[in-house]
Design an enzyme around this catalytic site. Structure first.
Site, PDB file in Angstrom:
ATOM      1  N   HIS A 278       0.993  -2.414  -1.175  1.00 22.87           N
ATOM      2  CA  HIS A 278       0.610  -1.729  -2.420  1.00 22.87           C
ATOM      3  C   HIS A 278      -0.918  -1.771  -2.483  1.00 22.87           C
ATOM      4  O   HIS A 278      -1.542  -2.730  -2.001  1.00 22.87           O
ATOM      5  CB  HIS A 278       1.227  -2.513  -3.577  1.00 22.87           C
ATOM      6  CG  HIS A 278       1.062  -1.906  -4.930  1.00 22.87           C
ATOM      7  ND1 HIS A 278      -0.122  -1.947  -5.625  1.00 22.87           N
ATOM      8  CD2 HIS A 278       1.934  -1.263  -5.733  1.00 22.87           C
ATOM      9  CE1 HIS A 278       0.039  -1.360  -6.794  1.00 22.87           C
ATOM     10  NE2 HIS A 278       1.276  -0.928  -6.892  1.00 22.87           N
TER      11      HIS A 278
ATOM     12  N   ASP B  77       1.982 -11.227  -1.693  1.00 26.39           N
ATOM     13  CA  ASP B  77       2.111 -10.413  -2.899  1.00 26.39           C
ATOM     14  C   ASP B  77       3.587 -10.440  -3.285  1.00 26.39           C
ATOM     15  O   ASP B  77       4.417  -9.787  -2.643  1.00 26.39           O
ATOM     16  CB  ASP B  77       1.633  -8.985  -2.589  1.00 26.39           C
ATOM     17  CG  ASP B  77       1.920  -8.030  -3.729  1.00 26.39           C
ATOM     18  OD1 ASP B  77       2.495  -8.465  -4.754  1.00 26.39           O
ATOM     19  OD2 ASP B  77       1.583  -6.839  -3.588  1.00 26.39           O
TER      20      ASP B  77
ATOM     21  N   GLN C 131       7.183  -7.675  -5.952  1.00 27.89           N
ATOM     22  CA  GLN C 131       8.548  -7.144  -5.825  1.00 27.89           C
ATOM     23  C   GLN C 131       9.514  -8.186  -5.277  1.00 27.89           C
ATOM     24  O   GLN C 131      10.695  -7.893  -5.096  1.00 27.89           O
ATOM     25  CB  GLN C 131       8.554  -5.905  -4.898  1.00 27.89           C
ATOM     26  CG  GLN C 131       7.716  -4.745  -5.380  1.00 27.89           C
ATOM     27  CD  GLN C 131       8.257  -4.088  -6.657  1.00 27.89           C
ATOM     28  OE1 GLN C 131       9.428  -4.232  -7.007  1.00 27.89           O
ATOM     29  NE2 GLN C 131       7.401  -3.356  -7.349  1.00 27.89           N
TER      30      GLN C 131
ATOM     31  N   LYS D 299       7.494  -7.139 -14.475  1.00 24.37           N
ATOM     32  CA  LYS D 299       8.511  -6.603 -13.555  1.00 24.37           C
ATOM     33  C   LYS D 299       9.726  -7.519 -13.489  1.00 24.37           C
ATOM     34  O   LYS D 299      10.648  -7.280 -12.738  1.00 24.37           O
ATOM     35  CB  LYS D 299       7.917  -6.449 -12.146  1.00 24.37           C
ATOM     36  CG  LYS D 299       6.813  -5.384 -12.056  1.00 24.37           C
ATOM     37  CD  LYS D 299       6.337  -5.267 -10.627  1.00 24.37           C
ATOM     38  CE  LYS D 299       5.009  -4.578 -10.488  1.00 24.37           C
ATOM     39  NZ  LYS D 299       5.059  -3.135 -10.721  1.00 24.37           N
TER      40      LYS D 299
ATOM     41  N   CYS E 247       1.433   4.025  -5.163  1.00 28.13           N
ATOM     42  CA  CYS E 247       0.309   3.130  -4.847  1.00 28.13           C
ATOM     43  C   CYS E 247       0.440   2.546  -3.449  1.00 28.13           C
ATOM     44  O   CYS E 247       0.032   1.385  -3.215  1.00 28.13           O
ATOM     45  CB  CYS E 247       0.167   2.005  -5.872  1.00 28.13           C
ATOM     46  SG  CYS E 247      -0.111   2.573  -7.539  1.00 28.13           S
TER      47      CYS E 247
HETATM   48  C1  LIG Z   1       4.230  -4.703  -4.214  1.00 24.48           C
HETATM   49  C2  LIG Z   1       3.374  -4.614  -5.445  1.00 24.48           C
HETATM   50  N1  LIG Z   1       2.241  -5.327  -5.495  1.00 24.48           N
HETATM   51  C3  LIG Z   1       1.437  -5.308  -6.558  1.00 24.48           C
HETATM   52  C4  LIG Z   1       1.735  -4.533  -7.654  1.00 24.48           C
HETATM   53  C5  LIG Z   1       0.799  -4.531  -8.809  1.00 24.48           C
HETATM   54  O1  LIG Z   1       1.424  -5.007  -9.946  1.00 24.48           O
HETATM   55  P1  LIG Z   1       0.648  -4.890 -11.355  1.00 24.48           P
HETATM   56  O2  LIG Z   1       0.354  -3.437 -11.530  1.00 24.48           O
HETATM   57  O3  LIG Z   1       1.616  -5.423 -12.346  1.00 24.48           O
HETATM   58  O4  LIG Z   1      -0.582  -5.706 -11.209  1.00 24.48           O
HETATM   59  C6  LIG Z   1       2.886  -3.754  -7.645  1.00 24.48           C
HETATM   60  C7  LIG Z   1       3.205  -2.863  -8.788  1.00 24.48           C
HETATM   61  O5  LIG Z   1       3.976  -1.968  -8.690  1.00 24.48           O
HETATM   62  C8  LIG Z   1       3.729  -3.808  -6.507  1.00 24.48           C
HETATM   63  O6  LIG Z   1       4.856  -3.093  -6.460  1.00 24.48           O
END
Ligand SMILES: Cc1ncc(COP(=O)(O)O)c(C=O)c1O
Length: 420
Positions: free
Chosen positions: A134, A209, A212, A235, A375
């Site tokens: 992401h 990260d 998910q 999430k 993203c």
């Molecule tokens: C794999 C992953 N990393 C990071 C993020 C970023 O999360 P946030 O926008 O809540 O900071 C997301 C958000 O969709 C994501 O799917």
């Protein structure tokens, strides 16, 4: 909405989905054209149960004092609620409370590490990421490389969406490896524990990260042996605006402050300041205790369901979705078409129909999905796709909703005269 015989009750008994759904007011509403809401966008943000809404409301109704401030009872209660949430997050991950830093979201948690590592990285060092990240776990590392003169390297993605763990990329020059726990597009679950082992053998740090991963699977930071883990409360049934950075105690202690201000200091003089140990060092300003109360309630909710059951429920739904989409001519699934090492994010292309059109038709039918590159632009490029439509599942989703998605895609194909 079409249903399997038996509808919701047809699900194997990992979760009592009917009871779960009754906890989520938003799931009872109708949306466009009076259709019931079929919410398949939990990967972007999950819906919230009444238990979480009540915890946030009760904070403001009864305890609204600034945590870690003031000498009065309300402030003391705010502190207790905030620190209690930290303890719950720690227990959920198998960590210690002082290894949990509250941030705004996963994005801020990753930026915290990328910025505070700046003085430890020099030209010639390498930062290793992956092509499936992401942007939140990609752009901060590009910027760290730019600030320091380090080189950015990445594991590539195989045609089936899995990660090509080319071990030759991990060398004594590698200073940090940042990898997703689960792709938000293909659902691929890379071997994080194995990559952490290789990183540590080379003397590098490992950041996962978990945006998910943590909401959908049991996670034990000791078993994964990650140095840092970032994720977002919103999430995983919690409120918006609160994320988490887990860091091993000594790793956090080695980092300088990120944002500066009140409460992260030890002594302040006009000439300069000294700083608190973690986690306070990284939490300037009045803490988001209402959001923490909500996240604590979300963790209680998920823990009562059991994270093994959450993962098993989603695996069954994902298998059903993969089967249902495979049966539709002209639909191509991005990533693996089995549930092995794959979580509940199912992105797909519909031949001859732009993802935004697919999304719009589904929305008209009440089915909420995400469209675009989610993203993860480099991942789409690597898979030879401009954009896609994505369905993501959570504890409240049913087989009937998967069928509604498949029916909606067929309807979109007919509507746009695409191949069926
Ligand atoms: C794999 C992953 N990393 C990071 C993020 C970023 O999360 P946030 O926008 O809540 O900071 C997301 C958000 O969709 C994501 O799917």
């Amino acid at each position: 909405m079409s249903e399997l015989p038996g509808g919701v009750s047809q699900l194997p008994g990992y979760l009592d989905v009917e009871a779960i759904r009754s906890d989520f007011p938003a799931l009872a509403r109708t949306v466009r054209n009076g259709n019931p809401l079929v919410y398949l966008d939990s990967g972007a943000t999950s819906q919230k149960p009444v238990q979480v809404l009540d915890a946030v409301r009760s904070f403001y109704e009864l305890h609204n004092g600034a945590a870690h401030r003031g000498a009065h009872l309300l402030s003391e209660e705010g502190t207790e609620i905030y620190e209690d949430a930290r303890a719950k997050v720690a227990a959920f991950l198998g960590a210690h409370a002082d290894e949990i830093v509250f941030t705004k979201n996963a994005t801020e948690a990753i930026n915290l590490v990328a910025y505070t590592l700046t003085s430890s990285i020099k030209p010639g060092d390498e930062i290793l990421i992956t092509e499936m990240e992401h942007h939140a776990n990609l752009v901060p590392w590009q910027q760290l490389a730019q600030r320091t003169g380090a080189t950015l390297r990445w594991f590539k993605v195989l045609p089936d969406g899995r990660l090509d763990v080319d071990t030759s990329l991990i060398t004594e020059r590698t200073k940090i490896v940042a990898v997703t726990g689960q792709s938000n597009v293909t659902g691929v679950i890379p071997p994080v524990a194995e990559i952490a082992r290789l990183a540590h053998e080379a003397g590098a740090l490992l950041l996962a990260d978990g945006a998910q991963l943590v909401p959908h699977h049991p996670v034990d930071v000791t078993a994964l042996d990650v140095d840092f883990l970032a994720f977002s409360g919103h999430k995983m049934l919690g409120p918006l605006g609160l994320g988490v950075l887990y860091g091993k105690r000594d790793r956090l202690e080695a980092l300088p402050p990120f944002l500066a201000g009140g409460d992260m200091i030890e002594v302040v003089r006009m000439e300069g300041s000294t700083f608190q140990p973690p986690p306070a060092r990284f939490e300037p300003g009045v803490p988001p205790a209402a959001e923490a109360a909500g996240l604590g309630a979300a963790i209680d909710y998920l823990s009562a369901l059991g994270m093994d059951n959450v993962a098993a429920h989603e695996e069954v739904l994902t298998a059903h979705a993969l089967d249902a989409l495979r049966e539709i001519n002209g639909v191509h699934i991005l990533g693996p078409d089995t549930t092995k090492d794959r979580g509940g994010a199912v992105a797909f292309e519909v031949e001859g129909v732009h993802p935004h059109d697919v999304g719009q038709v589904l929305d008209e039918l009440g089915v909420a999905v995400r469209t675009g590159h989610h993203c993860a632009w480099p991942l789409h490029r690597a898979l030879g796709v401009q954009a896609s439509t994505r369905a993501t599942f959570y504890v409240y989703n049913t087989h009937a909703e998967v069928n509604a998605l498949a029916d909606g895609i067929r309807y979109a194909q007919r509507f746009f005269g695409a191949r069926q």
